[in-house]
Design an enzyme around this catalytic site. Structure first.
Site, PDB file in Angstrom:
ATOM      1  N   HIS A  72      24.364   0.989  -3.612  1.00  0.00           N
ATOM      2  CA  HIS A  72      23.285   0.013  -2.800  1.00  0.00           C
ATOM      3  C   HIS A  72      23.248   0.772  -1.326  1.00  0.00           C
ATOM      4  O   HIS A  72      23.079  -0.091  -0.457  1.00  0.00           O
ATOM      5  CB  HIS A  72      23.619  -1.220  -2.748  1.00  0.00           C
ATOM      6  CG  HIS A  72      23.732  -1.616  -4.123  1.00  0.00           C
ATOM      7  ND1 HIS A  72      22.532  -2.488  -4.630  1.00  0.00           N
ATOM      8  CD2 HIS A  72      24.845  -1.764  -5.035  1.00  0.00           C
ATOM      9  CE1 HIS A  72      22.959  -2.977  -5.665  1.00  0.00           C
ATOM     10  NE2 HIS A  72      24.133  -2.622  -6.212  1.00  0.00           N
ATOM     11  N   ASN A 144      21.184  -9.017  -8.415  1.00  0.00           N
ATOM     12  CA  ASN A 144      20.175  -7.686  -8.729  1.00  0.00           C
ATOM     13  C   ASN A 144      18.829  -8.247  -9.571  1.00  0.00           C
ATOM     14  O   ASN A 144      18.555  -9.580  -9.503  1.00  0.00           O
ATOM     15  CB  ASN A 144      20.963  -6.745  -9.726  1.00  0.00           C
ATOM     16  CG  ASN A 144      21.932  -5.859  -9.445  1.00  0.00           C
ATOM     17  OD1 ASN A 144      22.057  -5.427  -8.122  1.00  0.00           O
ATOM     18  ND2 ASN A 144      22.698  -5.413 -10.198  1.00  0.00           N
ATOM     19  N   HIS A 336      29.347 -10.557   0.264  1.00  0.00           N
ATOM     20  CA  HIS A 336      30.816 -10.537  -0.518  1.00  0.00           C
ATOM     21  C   HIS A 336      30.442 -11.931  -1.513  1.00  0.00           C
ATOM     22  O   HIS A 336      30.117 -13.024  -1.171  1.00  0.00           O
ATOM     23  CB  HIS A 336      31.886 -10.849   0.270  1.00  0.00           C
ATOM     24  CG  HIS A 336      33.234 -11.048  -0.194  1.00  0.00           C
ATOM     25  ND1 HIS A 336      33.228 -10.719  -1.643  1.00  0.00           N
ATOM     26  CD2 HIS A 336      34.273 -11.554   0.209  1.00  0.00           C
ATOM     27  CE1 HIS A 336      34.598 -10.959  -1.971  1.00  0.00           C
ATOM     28  NE2 HIS A 336      35.154 -11.669  -0.829  1.00  0.00           N
TER      29      HIS A 336
HETATM   30 FE1  HDE Z   1      28.186  -4.786  -6.326  1.00  0.00          FE
HETATM   31  N1  HDE Z   1      29.139  -3.463  -4.595  1.00  0.00           N
HETATM   32  N2  HDE Z   1      29.950  -4.341  -7.399  1.00  0.00           N
HETATM   33  N3  HDE Z   1      27.438  -5.286  -7.860  1.00  0.00           N
HETATM   34  N4  HDE Z   1      26.622  -4.552  -5.275  1.00  0.00           N
HETATM   35  C1  HDE Z   1      28.489  -3.278  -3.692  1.00  0.00           C
HETATM   36  O1  HDE Z   1      29.800  -3.550  -1.489  1.00  0.00           O
HETATM   37  C2  HDE Z   1      31.048  -3.852  -7.099  1.00  0.00           C
HETATM   38  C3  HDE Z   1      27.952  -5.673  -8.835  1.00  0.00           C
HETATM   39  C4  HDE Z   1      25.720  -5.554  -5.494  1.00  0.00           C
HETATM   40  O2  HDE Z   1      23.045  -4.903   0.137  1.00  0.00           O
HETATM   41  C5  HDE Z   1      29.445  -2.657  -2.559  1.00  0.00           C
HETATM   42  O3  HDE Z   1      29.434  -3.831   0.834  1.00  0.00           O
HETATM   43  C6  HDE Z   1      32.052  -3.628  -7.946  1.00  0.00           C
HETATM   44  C7  HDE Z   1      27.132  -6.425  -9.917  1.00  0.00           C
HETATM   45  C8  HDE Z   1      24.807  -5.577  -4.455  1.00  0.00           C
HETATM   46  O4  HDE Z   1      25.054  -4.616   1.127  1.00  0.00           O
HETATM   47  C9  HDE Z   1      30.877  -2.552  -3.424  1.00  0.00           C
HETATM   48  C10 HDE Z   1      31.447  -4.363  -9.149  1.00  0.00           C
HETATM   49  C11 HDE Z   1      26.249  -6.818  -8.962  1.00  0.00           C
HETATM   50  C12 HDE Z   1      25.228  -4.725  -3.520  1.00  0.00           C
HETATM   51  C13 HDE Z   1      30.327  -3.181  -4.515  1.00  0.00           C
HETATM   52  C14 HDE Z   1      30.072  -4.617  -8.740  1.00  0.00           C
HETATM   53  C15 HDE Z   1      26.326  -6.023  -7.971  1.00  0.00           C
HETATM   54  C16 HDE Z   1      26.252  -4.348  -3.953  1.00  0.00           C
HETATM   55  C17 HDE Z   1      28.949  -1.454  -1.816  1.00  0.00           C
HETATM   56  C18 HDE Z   1      31.935  -4.487 -10.569  1.00  0.00           C
HETATM   57  C19 HDE Z   1      25.050  -7.833  -9.295  1.00  0.00           C
HETATM   58  C20 HDE Z   1      24.708  -4.589  -2.155  1.00  0.00           C
HETATM   59  C21 HDE Z   1      28.853  -1.866  -0.521  1.00  0.00           C
HETATM   60  C22 HDE Z   1      33.134  -5.095 -10.527  1.00  0.00           C
HETATM   61  C23 HDE Z   1      25.364  -8.949  -9.521  1.00  0.00           C
HETATM   62  C24 HDE Z   1      24.767  -5.482  -0.988  1.00  0.00           C
HETATM   63  C25 HDE Z   1      29.349  -3.164  -0.167  1.00  0.00           C
HETATM   64  C26 HDE Z   1      24.224  -5.109   0.351  1.00  0.00           C
HETATM   65  C27 HDE Z   1      27.391  -3.689  -3.304  1.00  0.00           C
HETATM   66  C28 HDE Z   1      31.372  -3.293  -5.648  1.00  0.00           C
HETATM   67  C29 HDE Z   1      29.062  -4.997  -9.679  1.00  0.00           C
HETATM   68  C30 HDE Z   1      25.223  -6.213  -6.779  1.00  0.00           C
HETATM   69  C31 HDE Z   1      31.491  -1.345  -3.417  1.00  0.00           C
HETATM   70  C32 HDE Z   1      33.585  -3.449  -7.730  1.00  0.00           C
HETATM   71  C33 HDE Z   1      27.439  -7.326 -11.319  1.00  0.00           C
HETATM   72  C34 HDE Z   1      23.165  -6.220  -4.468  1.00  0.00           C
HETATM   73  O5  HDE Z   1      31.848  -3.179  -2.673  1.00  0.00           O
END
Ligand code: HDE
Length: 700
Positions: A72, A144, A336
């Protein structure tokens, strides 16, 4: 009622730091006489190390970049307000969901795979993350635009991300899933098939962030003041409807305007066409099994069709202010899923569990330490009275001597909620945990990887299904490994035989037979994007004019477009001033069809000496002074191919023929200036002239 910002410095407020008219200083506040020349031993001599200003300026510059988000990375943000309807009061005591409570929000939309400078309109999932600055602390809904995810367990996240990111040897391709490693993973790890199906549909190439749904994906819990809980799934419904680009548009925009979505969001807000979403929830009983209609609510690769559990509206969000500084706000915002408020709790979804520690952890690297919630964009608008101390980038000057609990040195302060005060506290739902052996195993109810991909595909119209088929054909066509293609075709055979056949034919391969029994599905009409009419607010209309177009025509068309809530752009052969004194917004050279939702011609300029030579051959152009300007022909043909309405408001009906378009083609209008915009907006409200796709000159 409203939650006023508590401590956060606001853009444009007293703490904002624009370029001011006062004297330029160093970072230490020392006024400067010169900033363009370094201190040297004589005008042609060596630069002296003692030039503190030079070193300070360059050192700061050297550290201006922070690590981009691992996923993202590419995003766009906006401020706004959320207003609760009060309809959720029976389910939760969360203060911001009570009737008429207004809460400031910041939203960040994003693509997943591309890096920070990648193009907006790639085929990908979109992030939809909302920070609610509530009176009870920050609540983040980090969702999402697709309601299902690739994996069922967070331990697989590094795998799926490594697979979709550019391949590590050459770092190719950027922001694309059309490569071997992605298809290798999703064809081996078939729980990813449902999400992949949504990606291959039109949902993977949204027309605008303003026209996307948002989903919390996981099942969450609502809890009321009595401790009664229910399970819920969050949905954002856009007031403008859900609409997409065509694949051809997406490809063209990637070159013509890679910032298309970012620009579209900012331009709509700037024009006062504030994007709106309704927040809704699907509600399920909080039973021990946590199943609904045979769907395991803890499996994030599954969604619940709206026909089975309707989405109940609980509030409305309006985005009404653009960020003033991209870095300070959109880049430094830290979301978060564990930022919860009283009345909202998590479930045992194993994907959510990993997210609950991942997001703080990532901010510590990305934002340089544990104090990121002190950054203005991340500060709660409610009082913070924690006992966290010190650390990199500490901005608070904490007073007192006893940052520990219990204490007597600082009079026992601070106290717990409920100890002689009326603060509401976060209460963990006392969910019983079944005694069980420790094991690395998935429940059997997670085993079906195909029926929801089938459900989604079969719920689409024929036109949308064709897009899905074309998307798979394109993406697998970019895979060079025959074993991967064959394995993905096998997955498609399990999802839908026709889809598999169509893709196999495009690849020149045999369609395999299914290799397992997949339960049959009821389709869900709510999943199709075709049909209905929607507000045209913030849509863009290209008005083709020339220097000689009368002022009253220009004014009439522009004001009719604005009155309809859309944005007019004057497009002319060259730049400069028009008859009413307004400026040309785009020239035939700089404008591209993909920037407009409709085109209206007040003039049909002929080929002139300034026609772009590159286009001449392509459009089979006449000589200067004869026939239509070839760049206008290109604009009209592309607009036609993308099934967008075109009106002639002045030029003769023969203009369509001169541009190579069928005069009686659907959505081609010949009308008075006074009627043009009314007729056009009726067609824009349907997003596209869908019948056009059935005519030979149109794209699909
Ligand atoms: Fe994320 N995800 N994600 N994700 N995600 C990040 O956090 C992560 C997941 C989503 O505009 C990171 O600050 C793991 C699902 C959005 O700043 C990170 C897992 C969904 C955004 C991270 C998931 C999301 C992130 C990267 C599986 C939909 C952007 C930078 C366990 C419900 C937020 C940050 C923004 C961002 C980790 C799965 C949505 C790396 C480990 C499911 C919208 O921490």
């Amino acid at each position: 009622m409203s939650t006023e910002p508590h401590q956060a410095p606001r853009a444009g407020g007293a703490d904002a730091q624009p370029q001011r008219s006062e004297v330029l200083t160093t970072s230490q506040g020392v006024p400067l006489r010169e900033t363009n020349k370094s201190l040297k031993a004589g005008p042609r001599g060596p630069v002296l190390l003692q030039d503190h200003h030079l070193r300070e300026k360059i050192t700061h510059f050297d550290h201006e970049r922070i690590p981009e988000r691992a996923v993202h990375a590419r995003g766009a943000g906006a401020h706004g307000t959320f207003t609760g309807y009060g309809t959720a009061s029976r389910l939760t005591n969360a203060a911001f969901l009570q009737k008429d409570v207004e809460t400031p929000v910041f939203v960040r939309f994003s693509t997943v795979a591309g890096s920070r400078g990648s193009a907006d309109t790639v085929r990908d999932t979109r992030g939809f993350a909302t920070k609610f600055y509530t009176s009870e602390g920050v609540f983040d809904l980090v969702g999402n635009n697709i309601p299902v995810f690739f994996i069922q367990d967070g331990i697989k996240f590094p795998d799926v991300v490594h697979a979709v990111k550019p391949e590590p040897d050459l770092e190719i391709p950027q922001g694309q899933s059309a490569h071997n490693t992605f298809w290798d993973f999703v064809s081996l790890h078939t729980e990813a098939q449902a999400h992949t199906m949504w990606n291959m549909s039109d949902r993977g190439i949204p027309r605008s962030y303003r026209m996307m749904e948002g989903f919390g994906v996981h099942t969450f819990r609502f809890v009321d003041a009595e401790g009664e809980s229910c399970l819920i799934k969050f949905h954002w419904k856009p007031a403008l409807g859900v609409h997409s680009l065509t694949w051809e548009e997406a490809l063209m925009i990637n070159g013509a305007d890679p910032d298309f979505h970012r620009r579209d969001l900012a331009a709509a807000i700037e024009a006062g066409a504030y994007p709106e979403w309704e927040l809704g929830v699907q509600v399920f009983p909080d039973t021990e099994e946590q199943m609904f209609a045979g769907i395991d609510l803890l499996d994030p690769t599954k969604f619940v069709p709206e026909e089975l559990a309707p989405v109940e509206p609980i509030g409305k969000m309006t985005l009404n202010r653009n960020p003033s500084n991209y870095f300070a706000e959109t880049e430094q915002v830290a979301f978060h899923p564990g930022h919860l408020v009283p009345g909202i709790d998590v479930t045992n979804d194993a994907l959510l569990a990993a997210r609950l520690f991942s997001y703080i952890d990532t901010q510590i690297t990305r934002l340089g330490g544990p104090n990121f919630s002190q950054l203005p964009i991340n500060q709660p608008h409610s009082p913070v009275n924690d006992m966290q101390r010190d650390g990199l980038h500490q901005h608070r000057i904490h007073e007192g001597k006893a940052p520990y609990h219990p204490n007597s040195v600082d009079g026992g302060c601070p106290f717990m909620a409920g100890e002689g005060n009326d603060a509401t506290a976060f209460i963990d739902v006392p969910e019983p945990i079944a005694a069980s052996a420790k094991e690395r195993r998935q429940a059997q109810s997670f085993d079906d990887h195909f029926s929801q991909a089938r459900l989604f595909y079969r719920s689409l119209t024929g036109r949308e299904q064709l897009h899905v088929q074309q998307a798979y054909s394109f993406e697998l066509g970019k895979c060079t490994d025959p074993a991967i293609r064959a394995r993905q075709l096998q997955a498609l055979a399990n999802i839908d035989a026709d889809l598999c056949r169509g893709v196999a034919e495009a690849l020149g391969l045999e369609a395999p037979q299914p290799d397992r029994e997949v339960p049959d599905v009821e389709t869900s009409a709510a999943l199709s994007q075709v049909g209905g009419t929607w507000p045209v607010s913030g849509r863009s209309v290209g008005l083709v004019v020339e220097r000689s177009t009368p002022a009253e025509t220009l004014q009439r068309l522009a004001s009719d477009v604005e009155d309809a809530g859309m944005s007019p752009v004057f497009v002319a052969p060259t730049g400069g001033e028009l008859a009413d004194g307004s400026a040309v917004g785009a020239t035939f050279l700089t404008a591209r069809s993909v920037e407009f939702d409709a085109v209206v011609l007040a003039a049909a300029p002929a080929a002139g000496p300034d026609a772009h030579p590159d286009l001449d051959g392509k459009a089979g152009t006449p000589k200067p002074g004869e026939g239509l300007d070839p760049r206008l022909v290109l604009l009209l043909q592309e607009t036609y191919r993308q099934a967008k309405p075109i009106a002639l408001a002045g030029p003769s009906a023969e203009t369509f023929g001169a541009a190579g378009l069928p005069a009686d083609g659907p959505g081609l209008l010949h009308c008075d200036v006074a009627e043009a915009i009314g007729q056009i907006s009726g067609l824009v409200a349907q997003h596209r002239v869908w019948e056009r796709f059935d005519s030979p000159a149109a794209a699909s």
